[in-house]
Design a protein around this motif. Structure first.
Motif, short mmCIF file in Angstrom:
data_model
loop_
_atom_site.label_atom_id
_atom_site.label_comp_id
_atom_site.label_asym_id
_atom_site.label_seq_id
_atom_site.Cartn_x
_atom_site.Cartn_y
_atom_site.Cartn_z
N ARG A 16 0.83 -1.22 0.00
CA ARG A 16 0.00 0.00 0.00
C ARG A 16 0.86 1.26 0.00
NH1 ARG A 16 -4.06 -2.97 4.24
NH2 ARG A 16 -5.39 -3.95 2.67
N GLU A 17 1.95 1.25 0.78
CA GLU A 17 2.84 2.41 0.83
C GLU A 17 3.59 2.59 -0.49
OE1 GLU A 17 3.37 4.74 3.07
OE2 GLU A 17 2.04 4.00 4.63
N ALA A 18 3.99 1.48 -1.11
CA ALA A 18 4.73 1.56 -2.38
C ALA A 18 3.88 2.21 -3.46
CB ALA A 18 5.17 0.16 -2.82
N ALA A 19 2.61 1.84 -3.51
CA ALA A 19 1.71 2.46 -4.48
C ALA A 19 1.53 3.94 -4.19
CB ALA A 19 0.37 1.73 -4.47
N ARG A 20 1.39 4.28 -2.90
CA ARG A 20 1.17 5.68 -2.52
C ARG A 20 2.39 6.55 -2.80
NH1 ARG A 20 1.29 8.92 2.16
NH2 ARG A 20 2.24 7.31 3.45
N HIS A 21 3.59 5.98 -2.63
CA HIS A 21 4.82 6.74 -2.82
C HIS A 21 5.36 6.68 -4.25
CE1 HIS A 21 5.75 8.05 1.32
NE2 HIS A 21 5.06 6.98 1.68
N GLN A 22 4.61 6.05 -5.15
CA GLN A 22 4.94 6.03 -6.58
C GLN A 22 6.40 5.59 -6.82
OE1 GLN A 22 3.91 10.10 -7.67
NE2 GLN A 22 1.81 9.53 -8.09
#
Length: 561
Positions: free
Chosen positions: A381-387
């Motif tokens: 989830r964080e990886a997607a949010r931080h592009q």
């Protein structure tokens, strides 16, 4: 040479491309002074010219010789492609470039688990992590600090590298002086801010200033520390001495390598001295697998651990204390690339992977495994949010054998149903359960005397090939330098067929279980438990288990006689 097709057609010789020389505006290796003898210079030139027919050698020889004189290396700049070069280093020899995600994710897990082990907390708000390096790999530290919610202070001597990370948004703020750096650190610590702060300067100065603050105010301003300079190559620009500025050091490296080496070793001794002072308080340091402690030892720094094995120092490597138990449970960096290049396909695979891990948790797993699954759901989830996607539409997460197989099956079914538009390539980082034999990093927590053997990576390379890998690779070096590691990598294409699913089940089971079995035989109790559990769940897996010496007196009596 302006296209991939042109690159694949080989060297362009008729006509020869224009010699545009050394390209400005891109990073280059430091200028070196190899101090070759006349015979060695001739050999270097002869080796370069053997790629070209005799009628071109008279033209090319002078420019190759000039490159050798100017840069200490023959680069053949005339043949540098005009296309923009994107896909960085070896990426585990598996030919699946995923950008900086891998090192960001690994650093996130390392810092999270360091907080649990050393500080006894899940919440890193207000905790300070000090380290160095904002280059190709080490630059991930700034983003990782933000994701875990701590204060990351990262020193970097190369302003261009520092500003690149700042411009891309990974580094939130920049401090050009120690006063500014310490003032901002104190403020963020008091407010429990999430912050990545880049200090433009030498990390030795930063460590020594932290000691000064401790000695004069009694305030310990740092909780966790490490180092991600390229210390596996310290005398060729991988580590810059504190006594000189960046450009001065580069000049000395080119003109007097012996003097440069002496300053580097003095700098390493100073850095360790400062870290040792801080470690007397509630501060914890680890080696990040970049040969920092090994080179510090060679420089005469005080890193000895009394009564230790060859791979142990005063401070642990991150594998020995932080990630080793995770590897021994079969968890490591599993990854995939969506060949469609469509971000929507990546979003679908993210959702499928999360669903698989959530289902595993709901089905009941032991607390240690559950913690890893929860960390990796958070990561996706964080990886997607931080592009974090760069180039390939790819993702990485830490998973065990059961999780990897279940995720692969879910992807393959998604391809078969059309939910995923095109094949997906599975791979992993070399920094995995079984991908690498490296006595000062991946296998540094193997204590039976076999840490210097290269059997595990070779067995994976061969075993993966026989169990359905689409391609395999075996290679040397990576992170700790040539001669210090053997790595086995693979790629496996999922195309929605039943055959692909069967290959994934066979190959992924071997790829993980081979490493767990290896760690079990080294005496790791967690690995023993996991491989026994895996055999119970998989009738096709049979691992010969080691026998412990039941009576220690047997050893003593035999040696006395």
């Amino acid at each position: 040479m302006s296209s991939l097709q042109a690159l694949c057609s080989g060297l362009p010789l008729w006509p020869l491309p224009e010699n545009r020389g050394r390209q400005a505006g891109v990073p280059h290796a430091p200028v070196r002074t190899p101090r070759l003898s006349p015979a060695e210079e001739q050999l270097a030139l002869r080796n370069a010219l053997r790629y070209f027919p005799p009628d071109l050698q008279e033209l090319l020889a002078p420019e190759f010789a000039e490159e050798l004189r100017l840069y200490g290396h023959i680069y053949m700049y005339r043949f540098c492609p005009s296309i923009e070069m994107r896909y960085g280093q070896m990426t585990a020899g598996s030919y699946c470039y995923i950008g900086p995600q891998g090192i960001v994710h690994g650093t996130v897990l390392t810092v999270l688990n360091a907080g649990r082990r050393y500080l006894g907390t899940e919440d890193l708000a207000g905790k300070v992590f000090v380290t160095s390096g904002l280059g190709g790999m080490s630059g991930a530290q700034a983003k990782a600090a933000v994701i875990v919610g701590c204060i990351g202070v990262i020193a970097e001597v190369d302003r261009a590298a520092l500003m690149k990370r700042h411009k891309q948004g990974w580094l939130m703020e920049v401090a050009d002086s120690l006063d500014h750096c310490i003032r901002r650190l104190r403020e963020a610590r008091r407010r429990k801010e999430v912050l990545s702060l880049g200090y433009h300067g030498n990390v030795v100065d930063l460590w020594e200033r932290l000691v000064h603050e401790l000695d004069t105010t009694g305030e310990l301003l740092v909780d966790l520390g490490s180092d991600q300079t390229s210390c596996h190559n310290p005398f060729n620009g991988g580590y810059y001495p504190v006594q000189l500025g960046f450009t001065e050091a580069q000049s000395l490296l080119a003109s007097n390598p012996a003097a440069f080496k002496a300053l580097v070793q003095e700098s390493l001794r100073r850095q360790v001295s400062a870290i040792n002072r801080l470690a007397k308080e509630n501060f914890f340091f680890w080696d990040y697998g970049n040969a920092f402690l090994l080179e510090a030892q060679r420089a005469g720094a005080d890193v000895e651990k009394k009564g230790a094995r060859k791979t142990e120092f005063r401070y642990p490597s991150y594998v020995q204390h932080i990630m080793g138990d995770i590897f021994s449970q079969g968890f490591g960096p599993f990854r995939w690339v969506c060949t469609s290049g469509d971000p929507q396909d990546l979003a679908v695979t993210d959702q499928l992977a999360v669903s698989v891990l959530e289902a595993a948790i709901a089905g009941g797993v032991n607390p240690a495994v559950r913690l890893q699954y929860v960390d990796n759901i958070r990561w996706i989830r964080e990886a997607a949010r931080h592009q974090l996607v760069v180039g390939s539409q790819a993702r990485i997460l830490y998973s065990d054998q059961k999780g990897r197989v279940a995720i692969a099956v879910a992807f393959n079914q998604g391809i078969a149903s059309g939910k995923i538009k095109a094949p997906v390539v599975l791979s992993r980082d070399h920094h995995d359960v079984s991908g690498t034999d490296s006595p000062f990093r991946e296998t540094s927590n193997i204590y039976d005397g076999s840490a210097f053997c290269a059997d595990m990576a070779v067995q994976n390379f061969v075993g993966d090939a026989f169990r359905g890998a689409t391609w395999v690779a075996l290679h040397n070096g990576g992170g700790v330098g040539w001669g210090e590691a053997i790595n086995g990598g693979f790629g496996l294409v999922l195309d929605g067929t039943q055959e692909a699913e069967q290959k994934a089940k066979m190959m992924l089971t071997w790829d993980v279980s081979n490493g767990v079995a290896r760690r079990c035989w080294s005496g790791n109790q967690k690995a023993y438990e996991i491989i026994c559990q895996t055999m119970q769940e998989n009738n096709g897996l049979v691992v010969t288990l080691p026998h412990e010496v039941a009576d220690e007196h047997v050893l003593q009596q035999a040696l006395q006689s």
